[in-house]
Scaffold this motif. Sequence first.
Motif, PDB file in Angstrom:
ATOM      1  N   CYS A 110       0.858  -1.183   0.000  1.00  0.00           N
ATOM      2  CA  CYS A 110       0.000   0.000   0.000  1.00  0.00           C
ATOM      3  C   CYS A 110       0.895   1.234   0.000  1.00  0.00           C
ATOM      4  O   CYS A 110       1.255   1.762   1.046  1.00  0.00           O
ATOM      5  CB  CYS A 110      -0.921  -0.010   1.219  1.00  0.00           C
ATOM      6  SG  CYS A 110      -2.032   1.398   1.286  1.00  0.00           S
ATOM      7  N   GLU A 111       1.314   1.651  -1.188  1.00  0.00           N
ATOM      8  CA  GLU A 111       2.103   2.859  -1.327  1.00  0.00           C
ATOM      9  C   GLU A 111       1.343   3.853  -2.185  1.00  0.00           C
ATOM     10  O   GLU A 111       0.149   3.654  -2.447  1.00  0.00           O
ATOM     11  CB  GLU A 111       3.486   2.546  -1.902  1.00  0.00           C
ATOM     12  CG  GLU A 111       3.504   1.762  -3.189  1.00  0.00           C
ATOM     13  CD  GLU A 111       4.921   1.515  -3.690  1.00  0.00           C
ATOM     14  OE1 GLU A 111       5.777   2.395  -3.531  1.00  0.00           O
ATOM     15  OE2 GLU A 111       5.177   0.427  -4.243  1.00  0.00           O
ATOM     16  N   SER A 112       1.989   4.907  -2.645  1.00  0.00           N
ATOM     17  CA  SER A 112       1.312   5.935  -3.426  1.00  0.00           C
ATOM     18  C   SER A 112       1.643   5.779  -4.896  1.00  0.00           C
ATOM     19  O   SER A 112       2.806   5.588  -5.259  1.00  0.00           O
ATOM     20  CB  SER A 112       1.743   7.327  -2.939  1.00  0.00           C
ATOM     21  OG  SER A 112       1.409   7.513  -1.575  1.00  0.00           O
ATOM     22  N   GLY A 113       0.624   5.870  -5.744  1.00  0.00           N
ATOM     23  CA  GLY A 113       0.851   5.772  -7.172  1.00  0.00           C
ATOM     24  C   GLY A 113      -0.398   5.351  -7.913  1.00  0.00           C
ATOM     25  O   GLY A 113      -1.357   4.843  -7.319  1.00  0.00           O
ATOM     26  N   PRO A 114      -0.418   5.545  -9.229  1.00  0.00           N
ATOM     27  CA  PRO A 114      -1.614   5.249 -10.030  1.00  0.00           C
ATOM     28  C   PRO A 114      -2.061   3.795  -9.973  1.00  0.00           C
ATOM     29  O   PRO A 114      -3.242   3.516 -10.175  1.00  0.00           O
ATOM     30  CB  PRO A 114      -1.185   5.634 -11.452  1.00  0.00           C
ATOM     31  CG  PRO A 114      -0.037   6.568 -11.283  1.00  0.00           C
ATOM     32  CD  PRO A 114       0.662   6.147 -10.032  1.00  0.00           C
ATOM     33  N   SER A 115      -1.138   2.856  -9.739  1.00  0.00           N
ATOM     34  CA  SER A 115      -1.539   1.446  -9.773  1.00  0.00           C
ATOM     35  C   SER A 115      -2.145   0.966  -8.467  1.00  0.00           C
ATOM     36  O   SER A 115      -2.663  -0.150  -8.397  1.00  0.00           O
ATOM     37  CB  SER A 115      -0.326   0.566 -10.102  1.00  0.00           C
ATOM     38  OG  SER A 115       0.510   0.399  -8.971  1.00  0.00           O
ATOM     39  N   VAL A 116      -2.081   1.785  -7.419  1.00  0.00           N
ATOM     40  CA  VAL A 116      -2.533   1.359  -6.094  1.00  0.00           C
ATOM     41  C   VAL A 116      -4.027   1.627  -5.973  1.00  0.00           C
ATOM     42  O   VAL A 116      -4.468   2.780  -5.970  1.00  0.00           O
ATOM     43  CB  VAL A 116      -1.760   2.084  -4.980  1.00  0.00           C
ATOM     44  CG1 VAL A 116      -2.209   1.578  -3.620  1.00  0.00           C
ATOM     45  CG2 VAL A 116      -0.264   1.882  -5.163  1.00  0.00           C
ATOM     46  N   ARG A 117      -4.815   0.562  -5.854  1.00  0.00           N
ATOM     47  CA  ARG A 117      -6.278   0.679  -5.837  1.00  0.00           C
ATOM     48  C   ARG A 117      -6.785   0.543  -4.410  1.00  0.00           C
ATOM     49  O   ARG A 117      -7.112  -0.549  -3.945  1.00  0.00           O
ATOM     50  CB  ARG A 117      -6.891  -0.401  -6.725  1.00  0.00           C
ATOM     51  CG  ARG A 117      -6.400  -0.349  -8.160  1.00  0.00           C
ATOM     52  CD  ARG A 117      -6.924  -1.522  -8.951  1.00  0.00           C
ATOM     53  NE  ARG A 117      -6.330  -1.597 -10.274  1.00  0.00           N
ATOM     54  CZ  ARG A 117      -6.477  -2.613 -11.111  1.00  0.00           C
ATOM     55  NH1 ARG A 117      -7.220  -3.647 -10.737  1.00  0.00           N
ATOM     56  NH2 ARG A 117      -5.892  -2.620 -12.279  1.00  0.00           N
ATOM     57  N   GLY A 118      -6.839   1.634  -3.705  1.00  0.00           N
ATOM     58  CA  GLY A 118      -7.377   1.625  -2.358  1.00  0.00           C
ATOM     59  C   GLY A 118      -6.306   1.539  -1.299  1.00  0.00           C
ATOM     60  O   GLY A 118      -5.156   1.178  -1.557  1.00  0.00           O
ATOM     61  N   PRO A 119      -6.673   1.863  -0.044  1.00  0.00           N
ATOM     62  CA  PRO A 119      -5.706   1.938   1.060  1.00  0.00           C
ATOM     63  C   PRO A 119      -5.446   0.585   1.719  1.00  0.00           C
ATOM     64  O   PRO A 119      -5.551   0.445   2.936  1.00  0.00           O
ATOM     65  CB  PRO A 119      -6.398   2.905   2.025  1.00  0.00           C
ATOM     66  CG  PRO A 119      -7.861   2.617   1.843  1.00  0.00           C
ATOM     67  CD  PRO A 119      -8.028   2.301   0.378  1.00  0.00           C
ATOM     68  N   PHE A 120      -5.118  -0.425   0.916  1.00  0.00           N
ATOM     69  CA  PHE A 120      -4.940  -1.770   1.462  1.00  0.00           C
ATOM     70  C   PHE A 120      -3.660  -2.416   0.947  1.00  0.00           C
ATOM     71  O   PHE A 120      -3.209  -2.133  -0.162  1.00  0.00           O
ATOM     72  CB  PHE A 120      -6.110  -2.687   1.065  1.00  0.00           C
ATOM     73  CG  PHE A 120      -7.459  -2.197   1.479  1.00  0.00           C
ATOM     74  CD1 PHE A 120      -7.923  -2.411   2.764  1.00  0.00           C
ATOM     75  CD2 PHE A 120      -8.261  -1.513   0.583  1.00  0.00           C
ATOM     76  CE1 PHE A 120      -9.172  -1.953   3.140  1.00  0.00           C
ATOM     77  CE2 PHE A 120      -9.509  -1.044   0.955  1.00  0.00           C
ATOM     78  CZ  PHE A 120      -9.968  -1.272   2.243  1.00  0.00           C
ATOM     79  N   ALA A 121      -3.115  -3.305   1.763  1.00  0.00           N
ATOM     80  CA  ALA A 121      -2.171  -4.310   1.288  1.00  0.00           C
ATOM     81  C   ALA A 121      -2.948  -5.617   1.167  1.00  0.00           C
ATOM     82  O   ALA A 121      -3.709  -5.981   2.066  1.00  0.00           O
ATOM     83  CB  ALA A 121      -1.000  -4.464   2.252  1.00  0.00           C
ATOM     84  N   HIS A 122      -2.789  -6.319   0.058  1.00  0.00           N
ATOM     85  CA  HIS A 122      -3.564  -7.524  -0.226  1.00  0.00           C
ATOM     86  C   HIS A 122      -2.649  -8.745  -0.200  1.00  0.00           C
ATOM     87  O   HIS A 122      -1.536  -8.708  -0.726  1.00  0.00           O
ATOM     88  CB  HIS A 122      -4.213  -7.440  -1.610  1.00  0.00           C
ATOM     89  CG  HIS A 122      -5.099  -6.249  -1.805  1.00  0.00           C
ATOM     90  ND1 HIS A 122      -6.476  -6.335  -1.801  1.00  0.00           N
ATOM     91  CD2 HIS A 122      -4.809  -4.945  -2.016  1.00  0.00           C
ATOM     92  CE1 HIS A 122      -6.997  -5.137  -2.004  1.00  0.00           C
ATOM     93  NE2 HIS A 122      -5.999  -4.272  -2.140  1.00  0.00           N
ATOM     94  N   LEU A 123      -3.134  -9.832   0.380  1.00  0.00           N
ATOM     95  CA  LEU A 123      -2.437 -11.108   0.348  1.00  0.00           C
ATOM     96  C   LEU A 123      -3.130 -12.020  -0.648  1.00  0.00           C
ATOM     97  O   LEU A 123      -4.344 -12.241  -0.556  1.00  0.00           O
ATOM     98  CB  LEU A 123      -2.429 -11.755   1.741  1.00  0.00           C
ATOM     99  CG  LEU A 123      -1.813 -13.151   1.827  1.00  0.00           C
ATOM    100  CD1 LEU A 123      -0.339 -13.115   1.477  1.00  0.00           C
ATOM    101  CD2 LEU A 123      -2.032 -13.747   3.221  1.00  0.00           C
ATOM    102  N   TYR A 124      -2.359 -12.561  -1.603  1.00  0.00           N
ATOM    103  CA  TYR A 124      -2.886 -13.455  -2.627  1.00  0.00           C
ATOM    104  C   TYR A 124      -2.221 -14.823  -2.524  1.00  0.00           C
ATOM    105  O   TYR A 124      -1.061 -14.939  -2.089  1.00  0.00           O
ATOM    106  CB  TYR A 124      -2.625 -12.885  -4.026  1.00  0.00           C
ATOM    107  CG  TYR A 124      -3.584 -11.795  -4.436  1.00  0.00           C
ATOM    108  CD1 TYR A 124      -4.713 -12.095  -5.192  1.00  0.00           C
ATOM    109  CD2 TYR A 124      -3.357 -10.474  -4.083  1.00  0.00           C
ATOM    110  CE1 TYR A 124      -5.604 -11.099  -5.580  1.00  0.00           C
ATOM    111  CE2 TYR A 124      -4.236  -9.467  -4.461  1.00  0.00           C
ATOM    112  CZ  TYR A 124      -5.355  -9.787  -5.208  1.00  0.00           C
ATOM    113  OH  TYR A 124      -6.233  -8.802  -5.584  1.00  0.00           O
ATOM    114  N   ALA A 125      -2.958 -15.851  -2.957  1.00  0.00           N
ATOM    115  CA  ALA A 125      -2.429 -17.213  -3.039  1.00  0.00           C
ATOM    116  C   ALA A 125      -2.754 -17.793  -4.406  1.00  0.00           C
ATOM    117  O   ALA A 125      -3.760 -17.440  -5.024  1.00  0.00           O
ATOM    118  CB  ALA A 125      -3.007 -18.092  -1.934  1.00  0.00           C
ATOM    119  N   SER A 126      -1.883 -18.692  -4.876  1.00  0.00           N
ATOM    120  CA  SER A 126      -2.077 -19.310  -6.188  1.00  0.00           C
ATOM    121  C   SER A 126      -1.522 -20.722  -6.166  1.00  0.00           C
ATOM    122  O   SER A 126      -0.575 -21.023  -5.435  1.00  0.00           O
ATOM    123  CB  SER A 126      -1.361 -18.489  -7.267  1.00  0.00           C
ATOM    124  OG  SER A 126      -1.392 -19.144  -8.518  1.00  0.00           O
TER     125      SER A 126
END
Length: 517
Positions: free
Chosen positions: A269-285
């Motif tokens: 969760c940093e600043s920039g155009p690619s950051v969608r919302g005030p969250f850090a997301h955890l993903y699994a695959s």
Amino acid sequence: MPTLVVKEVDRSSEIVHFADEHQIIRSGSRTLTWERGQERWELPFPSAIAQRLLGRSRMARRALRWDKCNVVPAQDGNRLIVVLGGSVYEVDADAGTWRPTLALRQCRNVLHQSIARRGSTLVFGEYGANPERESVPVHCSRDDGRTWQPVFEFEPGSARHVHGVFWDPHTSTWWVSTGDFNGECHLQRLSETFEPLQRIGDGSQLYRTCFLWFTPTHVYWTMDSQLETTFAVRLDRSTGVVERLQAMPGPVWYAKALTDGVFLAATACESGPSVRGPFAHLYASGDAQTWHEVARFPHDGLPRRWFKAGVLGFADGEQSSTDFWMFGEALRGIEGQAWRCTLAQAPSPAHDPGLSASSRGLGLAQSAIVEASWPGSIADLEGQKPSFRRATIPGLVALTTSSDAVRRPWARALMRFIAVRKDQIRPRFMTRWPSQADREAAALVISVVLLQTSIRERDPRYLNAVYSLDAAKVLPRVRWSDRLGPALSLAPATRLAGHVRAVIASLEAETSEGTWR
């Protein structure tokens, strides 16, 4: 759908650097802790007086970046290799000595999981601001961290810094990833003896990454870019074709391959155009191509320039999806903590990844709402149209059911109700609950249920109501997970549920139906 289950919370460890079935290495409060079998060592960082004094504060450590270091266990003896404060040390755990072995040119430490090992050989590249775009060195130790030599150097202007070095077992080559801006992002392949073989990529953000996975036919990575949309990416070894796979809601700083074939990736969760919302997301695959979100954590709201972007990291070492370590920075619920986790195949409301609420505390809150505040049943809500005045207590009850037909409309009504009436919430709470503990407990009950629904529905709009409670200064300015249990213990469940119903009912009575339309 996988979901995160927290098995253990370590609030004294800011970072877990390495963990496997034999040992665990942690750091916190300027001290390294190494546990291996029956042995345990506590190793204070070498510090100046100012660091020893200011370093007692977590906020000071965050602002000054004194909480950051890298630790790799040696293969022989009771030794650690530590990157700290611009130097590489060989640490003798038995003697408690820190012997400098290398002075870094451009950085104080490197990214987590960016040091490659093959047998007794360790390799890493420097990760610094490098404003003048000087040459960037790659260092190697062939004797397990006792001595170091430069083995490769990126020419001036070609890269800002190195993100990581990775060993490719399928081709017996080293891969080095660089960043940050256009023209600086490449994947450099080196031979086993560090001869340059191939520089892959056109320098664009597509090749900006902090972690690589290797298969016999492909190389996978996730982009680390706050400048443009981040994707999971696949490179075909035979054709050289690069494919964009799944889009991510922000740059991926850290990722991990687990021993049972599961992959983890965490957006920052940093600043920039690619950051969608005030969250850090955890993903699994399961294949590094299709990714499933298993948790999200809101930024703690402190200025990112001084107190860091919101980041999730993973411990090095062999771990599986049933037992792995992660840690967080500048994120609510996990800030300055390390969690031992597992991935469950079905979502469990008893494990809330946003707040790390205990199953006992969350279960108590929900049962209090259902049993003490609502004389009806879930069946009574089926087929009814939610209204503004009737949204709250029925809405809270509806959130406890797995029926989408019931839960979704009532949850939406509850969310909108709190968001619209946020200006009146605080005075009502203050009047109804003179006790600060009761007041915070009521707000926490509502927040936990809404946040849980936001995660379950994969819809951040439910958090608007939580933010409204926060903006109204009803929520405590402390870790929610730390306060939830004590707050509920101070306010018995039945009394708390009655207070929640009375306060919100008084707001409902004053609101016309037309307000919603």
